[in-house]
Design a protein around this motif. Structure first.
Motif, PDB file in Angstrom:
ATOM      1  N   HIS A   1       0.878  -1.176   0.000  1.00 22.05           N
ATOM      2  CA  HIS A   1       0.000   0.000   0.000  1.00 22.05           C
ATOM      3  C   HIS A   1       0.913   1.222   0.000  1.00 22.05           C
ATOM      4  N   TRP A   2       0.532   2.268  -0.732  1.00 24.10           N
ATOM      5  CA  TRP A   2       1.332   3.490  -0.752  1.00 24.10           C
ATOM      6  C   TRP A   2       0.451   4.709  -0.567  1.00 24.10           C
ATOM      7  N   ASP A   3       1.037   5.691   0.088  1.00 23.70           N
ATOM      8  CA  ASP A   3       0.445   7.022   0.243  1.00 23.70           C
ATOM      9  C   ASP A   3       1.469   8.022  -0.252  1.00 23.70           C
ATOM     10  N   VAL A   4       1.001   9.078  -0.914  1.00 19.45           N
ATOM     11  CA  VAL A   4       1.897  10.101  -1.443  1.00 19.45           C
ATOM     12  C   VAL A   4       1.420  11.478  -0.984  1.00 19.45           C
ATOM     13  N   ASN A   5       2.370  12.401  -0.891  1.00 17.23           N
ATOM     14  CA  ASN A   5       2.055  13.760  -0.464  1.00 17.23           C
ATOM     15  C   ASN A   5       2.994  14.709  -1.197  1.00 17.23           C
TER      16      ASN A   5
END
Length: 135
Positions: free
Chosen positions: A95-99
């Motif tokens: 799972h990945w989150d980006v900002n």
């Protein structure tokens, strides 16, 4: 011997997401080396990648089994994933989150992949023995 991708090569991400479920039930050993490889980025952004486990490939629980430290730059980042205490896990997925922050477009962009390789039991035993003799 399990050797596969949790995120395939040249995957371009601009928003949070999940990789496909990977069956690890054929693994002869429950310790894996996951390697996050970031090949392209834009400046002023952050990437968080975690690895989630499941017994059935459908329910993924509330906590990841492993998490890479937050990343901001290109590079290769290894992480040992030890599932010896979790024999019920048969599937893994990333799972990945980006900002993104700063000037210009606020859409983040990372090109990356994550490899997963089973660590053979004899290699792990050799490394453990070496570490014991050095302490």
């Amino acid at each position: 011997m399990v050797e596969t991708y949790l995120i395939p090569p040249s995957t371009r991400v601009t928003a949070a997401g999940d990789g496909a479920a990977v069956d690890i039930s054929a693994a002869g050993h429950r310790v894996f080396l996951a390697t996050l490889v970031i090949t392209d980025i834009v400046e002023q952004e952050a990437l968080d990648v975690s690895i989630w486990g499941s017994a059935d490939g459908a329910a993924w629980g509330t906590q990841p089994v492993a998490r890479f430290p937050q990343k901001f730059y290109r590079g290769q980042h290894p992480l040992l994933v030890d599932l010896t205490g979790q024999p019920d896990i048969k599937f893994l997925r990333a799972h990945w989150d980006v900002n993104r922050w700063g000037r210009g477009s606020l859409t983040p962009m990372f090109e990356l992949h994550v490899t997963l390789r089973e660590v053979p039991k004899d290699v792990l035993a050799e490394v453990s023995a070496t570490a014991r003799t050095r302490t």
